[in-house]
Scaffold this active site. Structure first.
Site, short mmCIF file in Angstrom:
data_model
loop_
_atom_site.label_atom_id
_atom_site.label_comp_id
_atom_site.label_asym_id
_atom_site.label_seq_id
_atom_site.Cartn_x
_atom_site.Cartn_y
_atom_site.Cartn_z
N HIS A 82 1.15 -1.39 -0.25
CA HIS A 82 0.05 -0.05 0.09
C HIS A 82 1.07 0.89 -0.56
O HIS A 82 1.88 1.41 0.66
CB HIS A 82 -1.10 -0.06 1.20
CG HIS A 82 -1.79 1.57 1.36
ND1 HIS A 82 -2.84 1.45 1.02
CD2 HIS A 82 -1.42 2.73 2.00
CE1 HIS A 82 -3.96 2.61 1.03
NE2 HIS A 82 -2.45 3.23 1.74
N ASP A 161 -15.57 2.38 6.43
CA ASP A 161 -14.25 3.33 6.32
C ASP A 161 -14.97 3.79 5.43
O ASP A 161 -15.21 5.34 5.20
CB ASP A 161 -13.08 2.40 5.62
CG ASP A 161 -12.36 3.44 5.27
OD1 ASP A 161 -11.17 4.47 6.51
OD2 ASP A 161 -11.96 2.95 4.29
N ARG A 168 -14.66 11.95 7.39
CA ARG A 168 -13.80 13.21 7.29
C ARG A 168 -13.45 14.16 5.70
O ARG A 168 -12.88 15.50 6.49
CB ARG A 168 -12.80 11.82 7.24
CG ARG A 168 -13.03 11.24 8.73
CD ARG A 168 -11.57 9.62 8.47
NE ARG A 168 -10.32 10.56 7.93
CZ ARG A 168 -9.65 9.75 7.75
NH1 ARG A 168 -9.91 8.38 7.51
NH2 ARG A 168 -8.42 9.63 7.67
N SER A 183 -7.55 3.44 8.62
CA SER A 183 -8.67 3.31 7.90
C SER A 183 -8.07 2.45 6.67
O SER A 183 -7.94 1.74 5.78
CB SER A 183 -9.05 4.82 7.01
OG SER A 183 -9.27 4.80 5.60
N LYS A 187 -8.82 -2.22 4.89
CA LYS A 187 -9.36 -2.38 4.49
C LYS A 187 -8.05 -3.83 3.86
O LYS A 187 -8.43 -4.50 2.93
CB LYS A 187 -8.94 -1.19 3.40
CG LYS A 187 -9.76 -0.14 2.74
CD LYS A 187 -10.16 0.93 2.43
CE LYS A 187 -8.72 1.86 2.51
NZ LYS A 187 -9.36 3.82 2.54
N1 URA Z 1 -5.74 6.26 2.57
C1 URA Z 1 -6.86 5.61 2.80
O1 URA Z 1 -7.31 4.92 2.73
N2 URA Z 1 -7.48 6.34 4.45
C2 URA Z 1 -7.30 7.13 5.08
O2 URA Z 1 -7.70 8.08 5.70
C3 URA Z 1 -5.68 8.40 4.12
C4 URA Z 1 -5.27 7.48 3.04
#
Ligand code: URA
Length: 438
Positions: A82, A161, A168, A183, A187
């Site tokens: 990621h 999320d 947010r 967050s 995932k």
């Molecule tokens: N990427 C995400 O998936 N969530 C966040 O809060 C910030 C970056």
């Protein structure tokens, strides 16, 4: 339980119980809590923070809010990567086939871009026909047959999320370390990862502007991994200048393909070798090799013998993409207007500001401001210099690829502010600042 009590408790700086977090996220997912209460809770978390135990509770509750992908019948070890988002970051396009070519299969879900950093899915769609809607049995079958699948994130992946993130975004609560970390990790956990290499970007083109903030975020995510029984390595990499040269979707695919074919060296290749090396390490593949140098030579061999590129081709074919554009990247969608941008002065490049270069590409149509915006896949920039390079006045700094000549002025205005020149030598920027492992 009452939502107002949970908000008040967090407002007063008290830790929430596991049951309270679980209940709150369940209710959010059901749509049973009005936006104004969720927003108040987010602001309370933003201002008061969360303890380590609360962060893992929140992460797991969000991961459980939708489908959890079980890859245990498909992969011996599921590895993911990621990036926290960067300008010109096409690493996934190179690293996944590279790692798969070294014998570690990868089944990954990726997202789209919002704002100035493009998402992997948008880049892949620059390959005509490429199908990102690979799900369920087809996703697993492709991972088994060719060892590589790269698809869009299902809407059922950590839906809580998605709900929190959209609030947010409009309540000034995005830059909260517990919220960002939970967050991202929710995932990854929901997508079935046993091991994750996190590329936390730091600098002017990144979410995290300072090294301290990037380190804190990386450490929180590594802790989440540890507490959730996942292996996590977080690298902190530079995002003060763009990664590699291309910024823009089809241009980035072209750079990725050329890198896979061994036609490019430089910072982007080095970056990919590092990320891929950590992925092999997590997957246990490196145990056969003694050290980082040998891992590197295994990876370089996969470029040299064509196996990394062959794996990328296999994925494009399996996902219905037009492989002829991969074989002949000049057949990727081309912009109509190609304009050079020259150095206004001689000197050492002391700044190639990632966020301004991204905005220059954004002006051309390379990104989207809202989810509904259409991206122009052909447009973007090729940046030919790095911080520390010496250039003569009039030397080519950037090649602009535009479709609408009316957008050139706005693009150029950003480029004029993006570069600075020094009469004395300037140190090159490091690629990486730190590595945090559990
Ligand atoms: N990427 C995400 O998936 N969530 C966040 O809060 C910030 C970056």
């Amino acid at each position: 339980m009452r939502t107002v009590d949970i908000i008040t408790k967090k407002r007063d700086g008290l830790p929430l119980e596991t049951e309270e977090i679980n209940w709150f996220i369940e209710q959010v997912t059901l749509g049973a809590i009005p936006d104004y209460q969720i927003a108040a809770w987010l602001m309370a978390v933003y201002l008061r923070g969360m303890e380590r135990r609360e962060i893992i509770d929140l992460t797991l509750a969000m991961a459980r809010s939708g489908d959890i992908l079980d890859l245990s019948d498909t992969l011996a070890y599921s590895i993911d990567k990621h990036s926290s988002g960067g300008v010109g970051d096409k690493t996934t396009l190179v690293v996944l086939p590279l790692v798969a070519a070294c014998g570690v299969p990868v089944a990954k879900m990726s997202g789209r871009g919002l704002g100035f950093s493009g998402g992997t899915l948008d880049k892949l769609e620059a390959i005509p026909g490429f199908n990102v809607q690979i799900a369920g049995e087809r996703f697993k079958a492709q991972a088994r047959s060719i060892g590589l699948v790269l698809a869009g994130q299902s809407a059922r992946l950590a839906p809580a999320d998605g709900i929190l993130y959209s609030l947010r975004d409009v309540t000034g609560t995005v830059p909260s370390l517990p919220l960002i970390a939970s967050s991202i990790m929710s995932k990854k956990i929901a997508a079935g990862a046993q091991g994750v290499v996190l590329d936390v970007k730091v600098g002017r083109g990144a979410f995290m502007p300072t090294l301290d903030a990037a380190r804190d975020l990386a450490q929180i995510m590594v802790n989440i991994g540890k507490d959730a029984g996942r292996d996590v390595i977080a690298v902190i990499s530079d995002m003060n200048q763009p990664l590699g040269s291309a910024v823009g979707n089809a241009l980035e695919v072209m750079e990725a393909v050329k890198t896979l074919r061994g036609e490019f060296t430089g910072d982007f290749l080095e970056h990919c070798l590092n990320i891929a090396g950590y992925m092999l390490k997590l997957a246990g593949r490196c145990e056969r090799y003694l050290d980082a140098a040998e891992t590197r030579s295994v990876l370089l061999q996969a470029f040299k013998d064509g196996s990394a590129f062959a794996k990328f081709r296999e994925m494009v074919i399996a996902q219905d993409g037009d492989v002829s554009v991969v074989d002949e990247p000049s057949r990727l969608s081309q912009a109509r207007v190609i304009v050079p941008y020259y150095a206004p002065l001689s000197g050492y490049i002391s700044m190639a500001a990632a966020e301004l270069i991204a905005q220059a590409a954004f002006e051309l149509g390379a990104g989207r401001a809202t989810k509904a915006d259409q991206i122009d896949l052909a447009v973007g920039l090729e940046v030919h210099v790095k911080v520390g390079d010496y250039v003569e006045k009039g030397q080519l700094l950037v090649t602009i690829h535009a479709n609408d000549p009316n957008k050139l002025d706005a693009c150029m205005a950003h480029l004029q502010r993006a570069f600075a020149f020094s009469e004395t030598p300037v140190e090159r920027l490091p690629l990486f600042y730190d590595v945090i492992e559990s």
